[in-house]
Design an enzyme around this catalytic site. Sequence first.
Site, PDB file in Angstrom:
ATOM      1  N   ALA A 105     -82.382  37.313  -5.907  1.00 25.93           N
ATOM      2  CA  ALA A 105     -82.711  36.440  -7.047  1.00 25.93           C
ATOM      3  C   ALA A 105     -81.637  35.374  -7.223  1.00 25.93           C
ATOM      4  CB  ALA A 105     -82.859  37.265  -8.319  1.00 25.93           C
ATOM      5  N   SER A 117     -98.295  39.300 -12.651  1.00 26.44           N
ATOM      6  CA  SER A 117     -98.763  38.071 -12.001  1.00 26.44           C
ATOM      7  C   SER A 117    -100.287  37.902 -12.031  1.00 26.44           C
ATOM      8  CB  SER A 117     -98.237  38.001 -10.560  1.00 26.44           C
ATOM      9  OG  SER A 117     -96.845  37.841 -10.589  1.00 26.44           O
ATOM     10  N   ALA A 153     -75.321  38.846  -6.667  1.00 26.88           N
ATOM     11  CA  ALA A 153     -75.397  37.978  -5.479  1.00 26.88           C
ATOM     12  C   ALA A 153     -76.511  38.464  -4.551  1.00 26.88           C
ATOM     13  CB  ALA A 153     -74.044  37.965  -4.767  1.00 26.88           C
ATOM     14  N   ASN A 165     -91.007  33.178  -2.177  1.00 27.56           N
ATOM     15  CA  ASN A 165     -91.867  33.937  -3.101  1.00 27.56           C
ATOM     16  C   ASN A 165     -93.278  33.362  -3.166  1.00 27.56           C
ATOM     17  OD1 ASN A 165     -91.575  31.660  -4.713  1.00 27.56           O
ATOM     18  ND2 ASN A 165     -91.329  32.822  -6.605  1.00 27.56           N
ATOM     19  N   THR A 225     -93.043  39.534  -3.730  1.00 27.44           N
ATOM     20  CA  THR A 225     -91.971  39.997  -4.596  1.00 27.44           C
ATOM     21  C   THR A 225     -91.241  41.127  -3.886  1.00 27.44           C
ATOM     22  OG1 THR A 225     -91.464  40.659  -6.876  1.00 27.44           O
ATOM     23  CG2 THR A 225     -93.512  41.522  -5.946  1.00 27.44           C
ATOM     24  N   ASP A 264     -88.668  30.495  -7.869  1.00 29.62           N
ATOM     25  CA  ASP A 264     -87.900  31.248  -8.878  1.00 29.62           C
ATOM     26  C   ASP A 264     -86.908  30.359  -9.621  1.00 29.62           C
ATOM     27  OD1 ASP A 264     -89.097  33.708  -8.570  1.00 29.62           O
ATOM     28  OD2 ASP A 264     -87.664  34.423  -7.070  1.00 29.62           O
ATOM     29  N   GLY A 320     -86.087  37.484 -18.875  1.00 28.86           N
ATOM     30  CA  GLY A 320     -86.674  36.628 -17.847  1.00 28.86           C
ATOM     31  C   GLY A 320     -88.187  36.496 -17.865  1.00 28.86           C
ATOM     32  N   TYR A 354     -86.785  41.506 -17.168  1.00 33.70           N
ATOM     33  CA  TYR A 354     -87.494  41.500 -18.442  1.00 33.70           C
ATOM     34  C   TYR A 354     -88.128  42.867 -18.635  1.00 33.70           C
ATOM     35  CZ  TYR A 354     -91.136  40.642 -15.055  1.00 33.70           C
ATOM     36  OH  TYR A 354     -91.938  40.735 -13.949  1.00 33.70           O
ATOM     37  N   LYS A 386     -89.398  39.228  -0.141  1.00 35.45           N
ATOM     38  CA  LYS A 386     -89.096  37.788  -0.144  1.00 35.45           C
ATOM     39  C   LYS A 386     -88.342  37.343   1.112  1.00 35.45           C
ATOM     40  CE  LYS A 386     -89.015  37.408  -5.176  1.00 35.45           C
ATOM     41  NZ  LYS A 386     -88.256  37.033  -6.365  1.00 35.45           N
TER      42      LYS A 386
HETATM   43  P1  NAP Z   1     -81.294  42.550  -5.208  1.00 29.47           P
HETATM   44  O1  NAP Z   1     -81.457  41.570  -4.108  1.00 29.47           O
HETATM   45  O2  NAP Z   1     -81.519  43.999  -4.929  1.00 29.47           O
HETATM   46  O3  NAP Z   1     -79.779  42.355  -5.770  1.00 29.47           O
HETATM   47  C1  NAP Z   1     -79.308  43.216  -6.750  1.00 29.47           C
HETATM   48  C2  NAP Z   1     -77.986  42.699  -7.304  1.00 29.47           C
HETATM   49  O4  NAP Z   1     -77.616  43.544  -8.386  1.00 29.47           O
HETATM   50  C3  NAP Z   1     -76.830  42.735  -6.299  1.00 29.47           C
HETATM   51  O5  NAP Z   1     -75.964  41.654  -6.557  1.00 29.47           O
HETATM   52  C4  NAP Z   1     -76.150  44.065  -6.634  1.00 29.47           C
HETATM   53  O6  NAP Z   1     -74.781  44.088  -6.315  1.00 29.47           O
HETATM   54  C5  NAP Z   1     -76.300  44.070  -8.128  1.00 29.47           C
HETATM   55  N1  NAP Z   1     -76.246  45.414  -8.727  1.00 29.47           N
HETATM   56  C6  NAP Z   1     -77.137  46.420  -8.578  1.00 29.47           C
HETATM   57  N2  NAP Z   1     -76.750  47.491  -9.309  1.00 29.47           N
HETATM   58  C7  NAP Z   1     -75.568  47.152  -9.914  1.00 29.47           C
HETATM   59  C8  NAP Z   1     -74.695  47.829 -10.793  1.00 29.47           C
HETATM   60  N3  NAP Z   1     -74.919  49.089 -11.206  1.00 29.47           N
HETATM   61  N4  NAP Z   1     -73.593  47.173 -11.250  1.00 29.47           N
HETATM   62  C9  NAP Z   1     -73.344  45.884 -10.845  1.00 29.47           C
HETATM   63  N5  NAP Z   1     -74.158  45.198 -10.003  1.00 29.47           N
HETATM   64  C10 NAP Z   1     -75.261  45.817  -9.545  1.00 29.47           C
HETATM   65  O7  NAP Z   1     -82.238  42.225  -6.454  1.00 29.47           O
HETATM   66  P2  NAP Z   1     -82.808  40.774  -6.825  1.00 29.47           P
HETATM   67  O8  NAP Z   1     -84.057  40.500  -6.081  1.00 29.47           O
HETATM   68  O9  NAP Z   1     -81.683  39.811  -6.704  1.00 29.47           O
HETATM   69  O10 NAP Z   1     -83.241  40.968  -8.370  1.00 29.47           O
HETATM   70  C11 NAP Z   1     -82.267  40.998  -9.410  1.00 29.47           C
HETATM   71  C12 NAP Z   1     -82.966  41.015 -10.761  1.00 29.47           C
HETATM   72  O11 NAP Z   1     -83.633  39.766 -10.984  1.00 29.47           O
HETATM   73  C13 NAP Z   1     -84.033  42.097 -10.891  1.00 29.47           C
HETATM   74  O12 NAP Z   1     -83.896  42.711 -12.169  1.00 29.47           O
HETATM   75  C14 NAP Z   1     -85.341  41.322 -10.823  1.00 29.47           C
HETATM   76  O13 NAP Z   1     -86.381  41.946 -11.578  1.00 29.47           O
HETATM   77  C15 NAP Z   1     -84.939  40.011 -11.491  1.00 29.47           C
HETATM   78  N6  NAP Z   1     -85.812  38.880 -11.114  1.00 29.47           N
HETATM   79  C16 NAP Z   1     -86.559  38.307 -12.098  1.00 29.47           C
HETATM   80  C17 NAP Z   1     -87.391  37.237 -11.809  1.00 29.47           C
HETATM   81  C18 NAP Z   1     -88.205  36.606 -12.908  1.00 29.47           C
HETATM   82  O14 NAP Z   1     -89.145  35.850 -12.603  1.00 29.47           O
HETATM   83  N7  NAP Z   1     -87.876  36.824 -14.166  1.00 29.47           N
HETATM   84  C19 NAP Z   1     -87.481  36.745 -10.496  1.00 29.47           C
HETATM   85  C20 NAP Z   1     -86.688  37.344  -9.503  1.00 29.47           C
HETATM   86  C21 NAP Z   1     -85.869  38.429  -9.831  1.00 29.47           C
HETATM   87  P3  NAP Z   1     -74.260  44.515  -4.824  1.00 29.47           P
HETATM   88  O15 NAP Z   1     -74.399  43.294  -3.974  1.00 29.47           O
HETATM   89  O16 NAP Z   1     -72.856  44.925  -5.051  1.00 29.47           O
HETATM   90  O17 NAP Z   1     -75.142  45.647  -4.389  1.00 29.47           O
END
Ligand code: NAP
Length: 278
Positions: free
Chosen positions: A134, A19, A131, A89, A64, A105, A243, A221, A68
């Site tokens: 993000a 960022s 779920a 965010n 981040t 986002d 991403g 990413y 959030k």
């Molecule tokens: P989070 O709130 O921790 O949620 C993680 C999600 O992944 C949950 O749904 C979890 O399922 C699932 N998960 C974790 N390990 C798993 C596995 N081994 N098998 C299946 N499902 C699994 O994380 P988040 O904030 O949503 O972020 C998710 C991703 O989005 C990250 O990689 C982050 O870097 C990316 N992101 C990118 C941007 C961008 O600008 N490009 C912005 C935001 C986020 P459960 O509910 O069952 O635990």
Amino acid sequence: MTSLDRYAVFGQPIKHSKSPRIHQLFAQQTGQDLLYSAQEVPAEQFVMTTEAFFAQGGKGLNCTLPLKELAWAWATHKTERAELAKAVNTLAVQVDGSVLGDNTDGCGLVQDLLVNHGIALAGKRILLLGAGGASRGILLPLLEQSPVCLVIANRTVHKAIELAAEFSHKGAISGCGFADLIDSAPFDIILNATSASLSGQLPALPEGLLVEQGVCYDLAYSNEPTAFVHWGRARHAIKSLDGLGMLVEQAAEAFFIWRGVRPETQSVIALLNSERGL
Ligand code: NAP
């Protein structure tokens, strides 16, 4: 202390955040004088650090992982997309001195898909894996594009069902587990918002889930193709993207909220891609 307007990204870990670089490129490009730094902030210090930042004249923050949801709880004024996402965010000082919480986002993702990659979402069948925070953040902007259906599949099934129920007044959305996808018609677009991809893991997905000429998009990413980008390529996705574009686009929206100037993003994405050898 500097007289330049100050911005920052708070998170933990934060060392590898792109960022500051992205906002510095935006500032140069648009001729805006500002300072943007990255600060490691553990969850338990979020409120104290954020209040000190704004009390000392800071103009805006990005938040981040894992902050959030805390930023959402802290912000008293929020946009509808942030309110529904239950995640903030971007925090921005308003003219009356109050601080507005937003979530950029989802519009970053939609902008990357629609504008940068020419992928329309209207009338499409979309599958969203994950779920977590993000996923919450992108649901409203995705539904606003009028897909024919948006299915959330998650490892913890009840989270997908509950999340879909929260957004059911905004469009055709449902939740399920990965195993339930076996009976599903194929999807035009599959978005991976699980955090598993970066550690090389993927949910167990049935075959035949992606239409011919379908699109895969990993919100995560990395300098190397992620596990989900590989998954999409192996299924002959017409595009299998990560991403980075979403990251730049959500930053551009935050920059616009803070400065009232919309930076051009294509050159920034191209530069970051060239630096990672793409
Ligand atoms: P989070 O709130 O921790 O949620 C993680 C999600 O992944 C949950 O749904 C979890 O399922 C699932 N998960 C974790 N390990 C798993 C596995 N081994 N098998 C299946 N499902 C699994 O994380 P988040 O904030 O949503 O972020 C998710 C991703 O989005 C990250 O990689 C982050 O870097 C990316 N992101 C990118 C941007 C961008 O600008 N490009 C912005 C935001 C986020 P459960 O509910 O069952 O635990």
